[in-house]
Design an enzyme around this catalytic site. Structure first.
Site, mmCIF file in Angstrom:
data_model
loop_
_atom_site.group_PDB
_atom_site.id
_atom_site.type_symbol
_atom_site.label_atom_id
_atom_site.label_comp_id
_atom_site.label_asym_id
_atom_site.label_seq_id
_atom_site.Cartn_x
_atom_site.Cartn_y
_atom_site.Cartn_z
ATOM 1 N N SER A 88 0.823 -1.215 0.000
ATOM 2 C CA SER A 88 0.000 0.000 0.000
ATOM 3 C C SER A 88 0.856 1.264 0.000
ATOM 4 C CB SER A 88 -0.906 0.012 1.237
ATOM 5 O OG SER A 88 -1.683 -1.159 1.278
HETATM 6 C C1 SAM Z 1 -2.821 -4.493 -0.490
HETATM 7 S S1 SAM Z 1 -2.059 -6.059 -0.222
HETATM 8 C C2 SAM Z 1 -1.471 -5.872 1.410
HETATM 9 C C3 SAM Z 1 -0.230 -5.113 1.569
HETATM 10 C C4 SAM Z 1 0.506 -5.514 2.821
HETATM 11 N N1 SAM Z 1 -0.194 -5.205 4.034
HETATM 12 C C5 SAM Z 1 1.912 -4.955 2.818
HETATM 13 O O1 SAM Z 1 2.318 -4.280 3.768
HETATM 14 O O2 SAM Z 1 2.633 -5.240 1.847
HETATM 15 C C6 SAM Z 1 -3.385 -7.194 0.154
HETATM 16 C C7 SAM Z 1 -2.931 -8.581 0.476
HETATM 17 O O3 SAM Z 1 -4.042 -9.308 0.980
HETATM 18 C C8 SAM Z 1 -3.935 -10.641 0.556
HETATM 19 N N2 SAM Z 1 -5.245 -11.298 0.692
HETATM 20 C C9 SAM Z 1 -6.327 -11.218 -0.120
HETATM 21 N N3 SAM Z 1 -7.333 -11.970 0.366
HETATM 22 C C10 SAM Z 1 -6.881 -12.536 1.509
HETATM 23 C C11 SAM Z 1 -7.444 -13.427 2.483
HETATM 24 N N4 SAM Z 1 -8.675 -13.903 2.356
HETATM 25 N N5 SAM Z 1 -6.681 -13.788 3.532
HETATM 26 C C12 SAM Z 1 -5.403 -13.318 3.678
HETATM 27 N N6 SAM Z 1 -4.817 -12.502 2.791
HETATM 28 C C13 SAM Z 1 -5.541 -12.106 1.728
HETATM 29 C C14 SAM Z 1 -3.442 -10.488 -0.874
HETATM 30 O O4 SAM Z 1 -2.888 -11.679 -1.375
HETATM 31 C C15 SAM Z 1 -2.429 -9.356 -0.722
HETATM 32 O O5 SAM Z 1 -1.138 -9.833 -0.483
#
Ligand code: SAM
Length: 235
Positions: A88
């Site tokens: 993000s």
């Molecule tokens: C915007 S990114 C997050 C960025 C992260 N917090 C960082 O600091 O890099 C969203 C993440 O959520 C994960 N995601 C999506 N659905 C999910 C779920 N049901 N459970 C866990 N992770 C999930 C995606 O694979 C992705 O890596």
């Protein structure tokens, strides 16, 4: 013969010194970029909590992104981290962190580990951070980066965040960094009464909601329009 050996040794030593100086300069440049990021993108907007600013200054964001986008690590934008996912924008990381008012004895659950960057920022403020990532290679990469950089109070699990992490519940704070279309009931159950959750809710565009659990309901404290990747794996 001895002279040739002498000169080649000197040349090797000079090259090593040059490499070290280059590395030192590159590290200093990135430190300066990080300071600029904090001043312009965070303090220059509405991030004023000193602990959050200190954490954003301390975490080397460039080590959480792929080498191909490292020169952009301190830009005012999200960046690709592979597998169609993103790290993000720094402002959103700081905004969500500040909104949760994390304290040093808190147990925090993060959904969506991605690169591990947000977990690292949270780990400098909280007692313990539990973070769940659904894409196994991203979880493995984040676990490695966090361990290499010495963030010892973070645990990474590969799994589906819709289910939370019941073994360590209840949590003082929950941060969701992917967007579901509704607040997952398991996450509400795993939040302490009086605890806070930051979660983007919606489909293409979302509202970032800051919620507080009361004994009987979830109270909405504030909202902000945001755009996150979707939360996948809805049961
Ligand atoms: C915007 S990114 C997050 C960025 C992260 N917090 C960082 O600091 O890099 C969203 C993440 O959520 C994960 N995601 C999506 N659905 C999910 C779920 N049901 N459970 C866990 N992770 C999930 C995606 O694979 C992705 O890596």
């Amino acid at each position: 013969m001895l002279r040739a050996w002498y000169f080649s040794t000197i040349l090797v030593l000079l090259a090593c010194v040059q490499d070290a100086v280059g590395l030192q300069r590159a590290t200093e440049d990135l430190g300066a970029e990080r300071r600029r990021m904090v001043e312009q993108q965070l303090r220059g907007r509405d991030i004023g909590e000193p602990r959050v600013l200190d954490a954003m200054l301390a975490v080397p964001r460039h080590l959480f992104v792929p080498e191909s986008v490292r020169p952009q690590a301190y830009d005012d934008s999200p960046l690709p981290i592979g597998y169609d996912q993103t790290i993000s924008q720094p402002y959103i990381v700081a905004f969500m962190t500040q909104a949760l008012n994390v304290e040093s004895n808190h147990r925090v659950l993060e959904i969506g580990t991605g690169s591990g960057y947000q977990a690292a920022v949270l780990s400098l403020l909280a007692g313990r951070v539990y973070t769940i990532e659904i894409v196994a290679p991203l979880a493995a990469g984040a676990r490695r980066t966090l361990a290499d950089l010495g963030y010892r109070n973070v645990e990474v699990r590969t799994g589906n965040g819709y289910l939370g992490w019941p073994e360590h519940a209840p949590y003082d704070r929950i941060m969701v960094t992917a967007a579901p279309d509704q607040v997952p009931p398991a996450l509400v159950q795993q939040l302490k009464v009086g605890g806070l959750m930051a979660i983007p809710v919606g489909t293409v565009r979302q509202q970032l909601q800051i919620l507080r659990r009361t004994p009987t309901a979830m109270e909405t404290l504030s909202t902000l329009p945001v755009r996150f990747v979707p939360m996948t794996g809805k049961p």
